[in-house]
Design a protein around this motif. Sequence first.
Motif, mmCIF file in Angstrom:
data_model
loop_
_atom_site.group_PDB
_atom_site.id
_atom_site.type_symbol
_atom_site.label_atom_id
_atom_site.label_comp_id
_atom_site.label_asym_id
_atom_site.label_seq_id
_atom_site.Cartn_x
_atom_site.Cartn_y
_atom_site.Cartn_z
ATOM 1 N N ASN A 99 0.844 -1.186 0.000
ATOM 2 C CA ASN A 99 0.000 0.000 0.000
ATOM 3 C C ASN A 99 0.881 1.239 0.000
ATOM 4 O O ASN A 99 1.873 1.305 0.717
ATOM 5 C CB ASN A 99 -0.876 0.038 1.264
ATOM 6 C CG ASN A 99 -2.144 -0.764 1.090
ATOM 7 O OD1 ASN A 99 -2.592 -0.993 -0.033
ATOM 8 N ND2 ASN A 99 -2.715 -1.185 2.192
ATOM 9 N N THR B 293 0.634 5.323 0.696
ATOM 10 C CA THR B 293 -0.224 6.329 1.303
ATOM 11 C C THR B 293 0.356 7.711 1.061
ATOM 12 O O THR B 293 1.550 7.925 1.244
ATOM 13 C CB THR B 293 -0.344 6.086 2.820
ATOM 14 O OG1 THR B 293 -0.841 4.770 3.023
ATOM 15 C CG2 THR B 293 -1.299 7.080 3.467
ATOM 16 N N SER C 202 -5.510 11.721 4.089
ATOM 17 C CA SER C 202 -4.717 10.706 3.410
ATOM 18 C C SER C 202 -5.489 10.025 2.289
ATOM 19 O O SER C 202 -6.721 10.055 2.244
ATOM 20 C CB SER C 202 -4.247 9.653 4.411
ATOM 21 O OG SER C 202 -5.350 8.904 4.855
ATOM 22 N N THR D 106 -4.903 6.179 0.044
ATOM 23 C CA THR D 106 -4.078 4.975 -0.016
ATOM 24 C C THR D 106 -4.431 4.171 -1.259
ATOM 25 O O THR D 106 -5.589 4.111 -1.661
ATOM 26 C CB THR D 106 -4.309 4.110 1.241
ATOM 27 O OG1 THR D 106 -3.974 4.892 2.377
ATOM 28 C CG2 THR D 106 -3.441 2.874 1.230
#
Lengths: 163, 103
Positions: free
Chosen positions: A136, A138, A149, A151
Amino acid sequence: MTTTTGPHPTRRLILQGAASVALLGLGNLPFGAMSALAAANDKYPDEAFKLKNEADAIKALYGKAAEPSDKVKLDAPEIAENGGVVPISVTTTLDKVASISFFVAENPFALAASYRIPDGTIPSVANRLKMAKTTNVTAIVEADGKLYSATKEVKVTVGGCGG
Amino acid sequence: MASSIRVRATANGDITEVQALIQHPMDTGLVKDSKGEVIPAHFIQQLKFECNGKDVFVADWGTAVSKDPYVKFSFKGAKKGDELKISWTDNKGGSDTTTAKIA
């Protein structure tokens, strides 16, 4: 690398003040105060770059957690053939953006890059990052004192350990 | 020695778009060479763009930034012919600086 006439003189003053109060008050600096110091100065956030865990690195850099926001647009490939060079970009419609940071969760060190966005600079950054494996990614946008944020998962077929 | 920094800055109205490409190994310190010895970490830590005496963009980088890093951003308040100063420093104390005219 420190300039005295920064883009946010007042903000810097306040933060520096807060940081020095923390310094006086406590013999041992807790994490939060240290990150306030790092964010206030133009100094390189050495500590945050040494942390392996994403959550720890976010905490060390900003001293708080981020909330997901659809106003942060993270652009990353779904599949990266070469983990050594993965083009990642982020743009946001948020106002008063102070910084944008990139975290790669599965890398040996989660924090990849952190960009300071002074007044007058458009909150949009493109860069290329290394990824050890499928992970992932971010992006965190600091806007008006809050963290937002986005992701996205990037599948890596060849790891980026080779650089 | 030729500069390690290649920059293209183009003004379009009030907005200046900057693209920069820097030659740097960006070694993580985790990779071994063919003899099995660890290649020590060697990476750019800070990259700064200044225009008209003001920081317009500051990048703090870790080892996860790709070799020969590339970055793109845009800022307001400059015009054609203004000078953009770009400088970087790495973890071994190396540095380079260049200036580019905004086209």
